[in-house]
Design an enzyme around this catalytic site. Structure first.
Site, short mmCIF file in Angstrom:
data_model
loop_
_atom_site.label_atom_id
_atom_site.label_comp_id
_atom_site.label_asym_id
_atom_site.label_seq_id
_atom_site.Cartn_x
_atom_site.Cartn_y
_atom_site.Cartn_z
N TYR A 55 0.86 -1.18 0.00
CA TYR A 55 0.00 0.00 0.00
C TYR A 55 0.90 1.22 0.00
O TYR A 55 1.88 1.29 0.76
CB TYR A 55 -0.89 -0.01 1.25
CG TYR A 55 -1.74 1.22 1.45
CD1 TYR A 55 -1.46 2.13 2.47
CD2 TYR A 55 -2.84 1.49 0.63
CE1 TYR A 55 -2.24 3.25 2.67
CE2 TYR A 55 -3.63 2.61 0.83
CZ TYR A 55 -3.33 3.49 1.85
OH TYR A 55 -4.11 4.60 2.04
N ASP A 104 9.37 2.94 -1.25
CA ASP A 104 8.39 3.57 -0.38
C ASP A 104 8.79 3.22 1.06
O ASP A 104 8.45 2.15 1.56
CB ASP A 104 6.98 3.07 -0.70
CG ASP A 104 5.96 3.70 0.23
OD1 ASP A 104 4.75 3.55 -0.04
OD2 ASP A 104 6.35 4.34 1.23
N LYS A 157 5.44 9.60 8.23
CA LYS A 157 5.32 9.07 9.59
C LYS A 157 6.41 9.59 10.55
O LYS A 157 6.34 10.71 11.03
CB LYS A 157 5.27 7.54 9.53
CG LYS A 157 4.01 7.02 8.77
CD LYS A 157 3.94 5.52 8.73
CE LYS A 157 2.87 5.05 7.75
NZ LYS A 157 1.54 4.97 8.32
#
Ligand code: KE4
Length: 430
Positions: free
Chosen positions: A144, A239, A267
């Site tokens: 994802y 990613d 994050k």
């Protein structure tokens, strides 16, 4: 466990927010029941609206590697907020953030801040297509990368949990430009390049997957991706929104010795405030506006508060990295191995995948190395396990396809308390 106040907040929430949440995975749809509403957090602990305390293994889905309300982060934010919250103009903190990222991840020669991981990956894809003049993107099933249209194609995380392999609203003609192949499948990757090589702009990958649960790359898989992208003139996009500063101070690229062309971050680099970033080779990044023609922008990109919270976090990670990461690894391994031993004792088949301070409990007797094996795990048993832990004061990620995180605020005591709860929870689901 008292839940009246959370229930009341949820009743109000569903009247004004779709599903009562601002991000689907928080809604407990994958585990059933209603979400609990959190009021505060400190260190390794959360407190909910009914005064229940939990040892937290969600960590805001990754950012809170230092634990909640770290005193140095709080103090830095208190000072920053008195200087105002956003200027819409360049600040020194953005320069220091870029320098901090660059020295930790040398493949990133230039970096652009965004407000989310989604913006980072969406922009990286646009940049890859612009600099190569090609259309296709390769991603891996179960990975994802946020909810940009080009990447919401058989994604993992919330989408997979909700059983929505493709989201409505994503145009078929756009989805067709995204090739989805199994993670850890070198043959599929080779074949994809044989067929589409000349039209592949980039390969985007979670080098250590967090979004089908924690799944590690098989030996050689990442270097095969590097070799094929190099050979065919496509960009390799790591990613590292989860793995950046999580699996080690130099990210997954440092751990596995791979130099991607572009890296996406998020994050942890925002210390819990809204953030994302993408960066890489200078000759690619200089194509970005205003230096180059590829447009990308954001009102709050590089926001002073997010920069200060992120910088304080990254400086602590840099300062303490020689002890902090080994300690996180030790605690996580202790937890992962303890869970496996308890499951063995109860005769409950589990596989606990873990790396650094990431771990996932899969209810299966098979190795979990890709989406097919992850998706075949026992979701009903996970649901019961989740609630049995919650009732015992352990806040585990409310999805079988997410990763639990250990923070620097967790100690031996928290791990032992968690293993006690796990022992009883496993007996309940046996
Ligand atoms: P955000 O847009 O949510 O900041 O980042 C998207 C993203 C990109 N890449 C990776 C590897 C990610 O894990 C994410 C977001 N992760 C999910 C759960 N693992 C965030 C939780 C949520 O969606 O609420």
């Amino acid at each position: 466990m008292r839940r009246e106040r959370s229930a009341e907040w949820f009743r109000r929430a569903v009247r004004v927010i779709p599903g009562g949440v601002n991000s689907p995975v928080r809604a407990f749809r994958a585990v059933g029941g209603e979400p609990i509403f959190i009021c505060s957090a400190r260190g390794a602990y959360l407190e909910d609206a009914d005064g229940n305390r939990f040892i937290d293994y969600v960590g805001s889905w990754g950012p809170m590697i230092l634990g909640h309300a770290h005193p140095e982060v709080v103090r830095a934010l208190e000072e920053a907020v008195r200087r105002g919250t956003s200027y819409g103009a360049p600040t020194s903190w953005e320069v220091e953030m870029a320098e901090e990222i660059r020295q930790a991840l040398p493949s990133i020669e230039k970096v652009r801040m965004t407000n989310s991981g989604t913006e980072a990956t969406m922009s990286a894809i646009r940049l890859a297509r612009a600099v190569t003049g090609r259309r296709k993107i390769v991603k891996f099933e179960g990975c994802y990368h946020g909810h940009a249209d080009a990447l919401l194609v058989r994604a993992g995380s919330g989408v997979a949990t909700l059983g929505l392999p493709d989201s409505p609203g994503v145009l078929p003609e756009l989805a067709a430009q995204t090739l989805v192949i199994p993670f850890n499948d070198e043959g599929a990757l080779e074949q994809t390049f044989e067929v589409h090589g000349r039209d592949i702009a980039g390969v985007i990958i979670e080098p250590v997957v967090g979004n089908m649960g924690c799944v590690l790359p098989k030996p050689g898989f990442l270097s095969k991706a590097r070799e094929l992208t190099e050979r065919h003139g496509a960009l390799l996009i790591f990613d590292e929104v989860i793995t950046g500063f999580r699996v080690g101070y130099h990210g997954a690229q440092g751990l596995y010795g791979i130099r991607p062309d572009l890296t996406c971050l998020g994050k942890i680099i925002g210390g819990g405030l809204p953030v994302g970033a993408f960066g890489g080779r200078e000759e690619v990044m200089r194509e970005l506006a205003p230096e180059g023609p590829v447009y990308q922008a954001g009102t709050l990109s590089g926001n002073p508060l997010a920069m200060v919270a992120g910088l304080t976090t990254l400086r602590i990670l840099r300062r303490d990295r020689e002890t902090l990461y080994p300690r996180l690894e030790h605690l996580t391994t202790r937890l992962a191995e303890g869970i496996a031993i308890e499951a063995e004792r109860c005769g409950v088949p589990v596989r606990v995948n873990h790396l650094a301070s990431m771990l996932t409990v899969f209810f299966t007797d098979r190795e979990v190395t890709d989406w097919t094996s992850a998706a075949s795990t026992d979701r009903a048993r996970f649901r019961r396990f989740f609630h049995a832990l919650l009732e015992r004061g352990i806040y585990w990620p409310p999805s079988p396809f997410e990763t639990a995180f250990v923070s620097a605020a967790h100690g031996e005591a928290e791990i032992e308390m968690t293993l006690d709860a796990v022992r009883n929870a496993l007996r309940e689901v046996a």
